[in-house]
Design a protein around this motif. Structure first.
Motif, PDB file in Angstrom:
ATOM      1  N   GLY A 345       0.787  -1.221   0.000  1.00 19.97           N
ATOM      2  CA  GLY A 345       0.000   0.000   0.000  1.00 19.97           C
ATOM      3  C   GLY A 345       0.823   1.277   0.000  1.00 19.97           C
ATOM      4  N   GLN A 346       2.068   1.192  -0.461  1.00 18.51           N
ATOM      5  CA  GLN A 346       2.982   2.339  -0.509  1.00 18.51           C
ATOM      6  C   GLN A 346       3.297   2.901   0.876  1.00 18.51           C
ATOM      7  N   GLU A 347       2.928   2.169   1.932  1.00 22.21           N
ATOM      8  CA  GLU A 347       3.090   2.693   3.283  1.00 22.21           C
ATOM      9  C   GLU A 347       3.855   1.773   4.229  1.00 22.21           C
ATOM     10  N   TYR A 348       3.880   0.472   3.957  1.00 22.61           N
ATOM     11  CA  TYR A 348       4.524  -0.498   4.836  1.00 22.61           C
ATOM     12  C   TYR A 348       5.628  -1.210   4.069  1.00 22.61           C
ATOM     13  N   LEU A 349       6.856  -1.052   4.530  1.00 18.33           N
ATOM     14  CA  LEU A 349       7.952  -1.799   3.947  1.00 18.33           C
ATOM     15  C   LEU A 349       8.181  -3.046   4.793  1.00 18.33           C
ATOM     16  N   VAL A 350       8.141  -4.205   4.148  1.00 19.02           N
ATOM     17  CA  VAL A 350       8.358  -5.480   4.835  1.00 19.02           C
ATOM     18  C   VAL A 350       9.665  -6.072   4.325  1.00 19.02           C
ATOM     19  N   LEU A 351      10.577  -6.367   5.242  1.00 20.11           N
ATOM     20  CA  LEU A 351      11.836  -7.012   4.905  1.00 20.11           C
ATOM     21  C   LEU A 351      12.279  -7.839   6.093  1.00 20.11           C
ATOM     22  N   HIS A 352      13.139  -8.816   5.861  1.00 19.76           N
ATOM     23  CA  HIS A 352      13.409  -9.790   6.912  1.00 19.76           C
ATOM     24  C   HIS A 352      14.180  -9.209   8.088  1.00 19.76           C
ATOM     25  N   GLY A 353      15.304  -8.566   7.809  1.00 18.83           N
ATOM     26  CA  GLY A 353      16.174  -8.097   8.883  1.00 18.83           C
ATOM     27  C   GLY A 353      15.833  -6.698   9.351  1.00 18.83           C
ATOM     28  N   GLY A 354      16.419  -5.714   8.713  1.00 23.97           N
ATOM     29  CA  GLY A 354      16.147  -4.353   9.168  1.00 23.97           C
ATOM     30  C   GLY A 354      16.783  -3.325   8.271  1.00 23.97           C
ATOM     31  N   LEU A 355      17.128  -2.183   8.887  1.00 22.64           N
ATOM     32  CA  LEU A 355      17.552  -1.014   8.122  1.00 22.64           C
ATOM     33  C   LEU A 355      19.068  -0.943   7.971  1.00 22.64           C
ATOM     34  N   PHE A 356      19.555   0.236   7.590  1.00 24.56           N
ATOM     35  CA  PHE A 356      20.834   0.322   6.918  1.00 24.56           C
ATOM     36  C   PHE A 356      21.879   1.122   7.688  1.00 24.56           C
ATOM     37  N   SER A 357      23.127   0.967   7.257  1.00 24.89           N
ATOM     38  CA  SER A 357      24.237   1.705   7.865  1.00 24.89           C
ATOM     39  C   SER A 357      24.332   3.119   7.326  1.00 24.89           C
ATOM     40  N   ASN A 358      23.521   3.426   6.325  1.00 23.67           N
ATOM     41  CA  ASN A 358      23.556   4.737   5.675  1.00 23.67           C
ATOM     42  C   ASN A 358      22.148   5.324   5.652  1.00 23.67           C
ATOM     43  N   ASP A 359      22.012   6.571   6.084  1.00 22.70           N
ATOM     44  CA  ASP A 359      20.694   7.221   6.116  1.00 22.70           C
ATOM     45  C   ASP A 359      20.190   7.607   4.733  1.00 22.70           C
ATOM     46  N   ASP A 360      21.025   7.497   3.716  1.00 25.15           N
ATOM     47  CA  ASP A 360      20.633   7.945   2.384  1.00 25.15           C
ATOM     48  C   ASP A 360      19.915   6.881   1.564  1.00 25.15           C
ATOM     49  N   VAL A 361      19.776   5.667   2.099  1.00 22.69           N
ATOM     50  CA  VAL A 361      19.132   4.590   1.333  1.00 22.69           C
ATOM     51  C   VAL A 361      17.662   4.911   1.107  1.00 22.69           C
ATOM     52  N   THR A 362      17.204   4.692  -0.121  1.00 24.44           N
ATOM     53  CA  THR A 362      15.807   4.950  -0.483  1.00 24.44           C
ATOM     54  C   THR A 362      15.168   3.686  -1.044  1.00 24.44           C
ATOM     55  N   LEU A 363      13.859   3.742  -1.204  1.00 26.01           N
ATOM     56  CA  LEU A 363      13.157   2.624  -1.834  1.00 26.01           C
ATOM     57  C   LEU A 363      13.650   2.393  -3.255  1.00 26.01           C
ATOM     58  N   ASP A 364      14.031   3.465  -3.941  1.00 25.15           N
ATOM     59  CA  ASP A 364      14.565   3.307  -5.294  1.00 25.15           C
ATOM     60  C   ASP A 364      15.884   2.543  -5.285  1.00 25.15           C
ATOM     61  N   ASP A 365      16.673   2.706  -4.224  1.00 24.85           N
ATOM     62  CA  ASP A 365      17.908   1.926  -4.116  1.00 24.85           C
ATOM     63  C   ASP A 365      17.591   0.437  -3.997  1.00 24.85           C
ATOM     64  N   ILE A 366      16.537   0.108  -3.249  1.00 25.03           N
ATOM     65  CA  ILE A 366      16.124  -1.290  -3.128  1.00 25.03           C
ATOM     66  C   ILE A 366      15.598  -1.798  -4.466  1.00 25.03           C
ATOM     67  N   ARG A 367      14.784  -0.980  -5.113  1.00 23.94           N
ATOM     68  CA  ARG A 367      14.257  -1.368  -6.429  1.00 23.94           C
ATOM     69  C   ARG A 367      15.393  -1.645  -7.408  1.00 23.94           C
ATOM     70  N   GLY A 368      16.485  -0.937  -7.265  1.00 23.26           N
ATOM     71  CA  GLY A 368      17.584  -1.047  -8.221  1.00 23.26           C
ATOM     72  C   GLY A 368      18.539  -2.190  -7.968  1.00 23.26           C
ATOM     73  N   ILE A 369      18.337  -2.960  -6.902  1.00 24.82           N
ATOM     74  CA  ILE A 369      19.240  -4.080  -6.606  1.00 24.82           C
ATOM     75  C   ILE A 369      19.094  -5.171  -7.670  1.00 24.82           C
ATOM     76  N   ASP A 370      20.219  -5.596  -8.237  1.00 19.53           N
ATOM     77  CA  ASP A 370      20.221  -6.741  -9.151  1.00 19.53           C
ATOM     78  C   ASP A 370      20.506  -7.984  -8.318  1.00 19.53           C
ATOM     79  N   ARG A 371      19.453  -8.570  -7.775  1.00 19.48           N
ATOM     80  CA  ARG A 371      19.645  -9.706  -6.877  1.00 19.48           C
ATOM     81  C   ARG A 371      20.075 -10.968  -7.604  1.00 19.48           C
ATOM     82  N   HIS A 372      19.963 -10.980  -8.944  1.00 14.69           N
ATOM     83  CA  HIS A 372      20.348 -12.164  -9.714  1.00 14.69           C
ATOM     84  C   HIS A 372      21.841 -12.163 -10.045  1.00 14.69           C
ATOM     85  N   LYS A 373      22.529 -11.095  -9.663  1.00 13.49           N
ATOM     86  CA  LYS A 373      23.951 -10.966  -9.967  1.00 13.49           C
ATOM     87  C   LYS A 373      24.782 -11.976  -9.192  1.00 13.49           C
ATOM     88  N   ASN A 374      24.382 -12.240  -7.952  1.00 14.35           N
ATOM     89  CA  ASN A 374      25.128 -13.144  -7.089  1.00 14.35           C
ATOM     90  C   ASN A 374      24.322 -14.411  -6.819  1.00 14.35           C
TER      91      ASN A 374
END
Length: 499
Positions: A345-374
């Protein structure tokens, strides 16, 4: 006022009762009164039981500093290193124990299992193939099984030539009847025909692979320039945390909160395998429901959907015992296709662990992950952090109690939610006595769905239900108790007991 030894004795009592938090409290008070290698090593043992391997490592090292001849501290540090997947360091410490106590049975067992794991990793790295290959391309789906256990499954295989190699794409026509019969088969200690097992994993993998790294569901209908776009809002979504191979508790989830259907979507937020001795059954049930309701069942990857964890915590050995080594490799490849997170609903982010070491991470950064690379999750960066990090009550960030990832405070959660216009973050990854916990000023929720975790924690299980009322989702936190199950202990198939 109790003495340090009195406090240690109280800690020992709590350790025997499996009240590990209380044991840590008593050992800490003993250390504050009179630092001792014994007190540090005992506290390390309590941390090991809670899988706080980073804290156990620190305590064991402090014990060794105070008494370099205290072998129990070396053994505890070896266990902590193994829990952090640092097997060579673990082996060094356990061999220190055996140098001075060659008859120590626990150290002998740990050394044997560490050598087995290290050799297996070395072998698998040596035969690692290129990223274009797929274990599924070599499966013969025409194999005959000596007994189909009364199950019928329509399997369609198409083949295509890609870069001079034949690739197989598998389609399965799943039915409600098949799922029901499969559940009964599992209850009666049966296994799927191998052809069905391979096909279900292969077909589910294709569905997961087609999804984005950040899956977006429950998106409200919007209008722009007079035309509607995006998906219909999902009316009811049930978010489940870790289930860890506790098949009978997964069945209880559906019995208690309703089945997957076109009106009821489920999201399993990682760690559905390992630990429990019915991880195969849980995985096949979730994958089959994905095939039956591809738009109403979703799965995020957890830190246990990875080879290094499966080698230690039981899933690999369970698949080999019930099916074949090749099927485990099929599961492994399917895990590599799992999305890392879900936006509801554009309001709840669900992920297994948690948040990041950098405050600049955005949803677009997550969208841009190429998870098939590794083939396997990276050991650093935002993918690792999405699988491994944990919240802490204090502001800021701190080293992880696990020894992997980090801990983040309420201020980190607030910044992330505000920056990305989120109501809150829903995560899993940690046992909660009540099944769930609302943290960080209401902006973070931890949900855990494996009640009486490993038959020892006496915790409740919980789910988060999001029901659309008007234009907003209403949250409800619902709990459940553990279901009865056959008398098979956790990790019953595991051959690499490193703890």
């Amino acid at each position: 006022m109790p003495s340090a030894d009195d406090l240690k004795a109280l800690g020992n009592e709590q350790l025997k009762l499996q009240h590990y938090d209380k044991a840590v409290t008593f050992y800490t008070k003993a250390i504050d009164l009179s630092p001792s290698s014994i007190y540090y090593a005992n506290r390390a043992q309590a941390h090991i039981k809670m899988e706080n391997f980073g804290l156990a490592l620190n305590d064991s090292t402090e014990a060794i500093k105070l008494d370099k001849n205290y072998l129990k501290a070396y053994y505890r540090r070896a266990v902590a290193y193994s829990g952090m997947l640092q097997y060579k360091k673990s082996l060094n410490d356990v061999r220190t124990v055996l140098k001075f106590a060659p008859a120590d049975k626990n150290a002998q067992r740990l050394e044997k299992n560490l050598v087995r794991v290290i050799n297996r990793i070395r072998f698998e790295n040596a035969i690692q193939v290129d990223d274009e290959s797929s274990i599924f391309d070599d499966i013969d789906y025409d194999i005959g099984d000596e007994n189909d256990n009364g199950l019928h499954l329509d399997i369609e295989v198409t083949k295509a030539d890609k870069r001079n190699k034949i690739h197989q794409v598998v389609n399965v026509k799943m039915t409600e009847e098949y799922v029901e019969k499969m559940i009964e088969l599992f209850k009666n200690k049966g296994t799927l025909p191998k052809k069905h097992a391979y096909a279900i994993v292969a077909a589910a993998k294709e569905l997961f692979k087609a999804e984005n790294t950040l899956v977006e569901i429950g998106i409200k209908r919007q209008k722009t320039a007079g035309s509607e776009y995006q998906n219909d809002a999902v009316k009811k979504i049930t978010v489940c945390g870790d289930t860890h191979g506790q098949f009978y508790d997964v069945l209880r989830i559906f019995e208690t909160f309703g089945k997957v259907s076109k009106d009821h979507t489920y999201l399993f937020n990682g760690d559905f395998v390992d630990r429990g001795s019915w991880s195969c059954e849980v995985a096949f049930l979730i994958y089959s429901l994905k095939l039956l309701y591809p738009n109403n069942l979703y799965v995020d990857r957890g830190n246990h959907e990875a080879d290094d964890m499966n080698q230690v915590y039981g899933f690999q050995d369970e698949v080999k015992a019930k099916y074949t080594e090749r099927l485990f490799k099929c599961f492994s490849e399917s895990f590599n296709s799992l999305p890392y997170s879900t936006l509801i609903g554009q309001e709840y982010l669900v992920l297994h662990g948690g948040l990041f070491s950098n405050d600049d991470v955005t949803l677009d950064d997550i969208r841009g992950i190429d998870r098939h690379k590794n083939r396997q999750p990276p050991k650093e960066g935002i993918q690792m952090e999405m699988l491994w990090t944990d919240p802490q009550p204090e502001n800021g960030r701190a080293p992880s109690k696990r020894g992997i990832g980090l801990q983040f405070g309420p201020d980190v959660t607030k910044k992330f939610c505000d920056k990305n216009h989120l109501r809150k973050v829903i995560r899993s990854h940690e046992v909660r006595d009540g099944g769930y916990e609302i943290e960080h000023d209401g902006r973070l929720v931890t949900v855990f769905s494996a009640p009486n975790y490993c038959d020892s924690q006496n915790n409740l299980g919980a789910v988060v239900e999001l029901t659309l009322e008007g234009d907003e989702y209403k949250e409800e936190y619902r709990t459940f108790k553990a279901a009865p199950h056959p008398d098979i202990p956790p990790m019953a198939y595991c051959k690499n007991n490193l703890f």
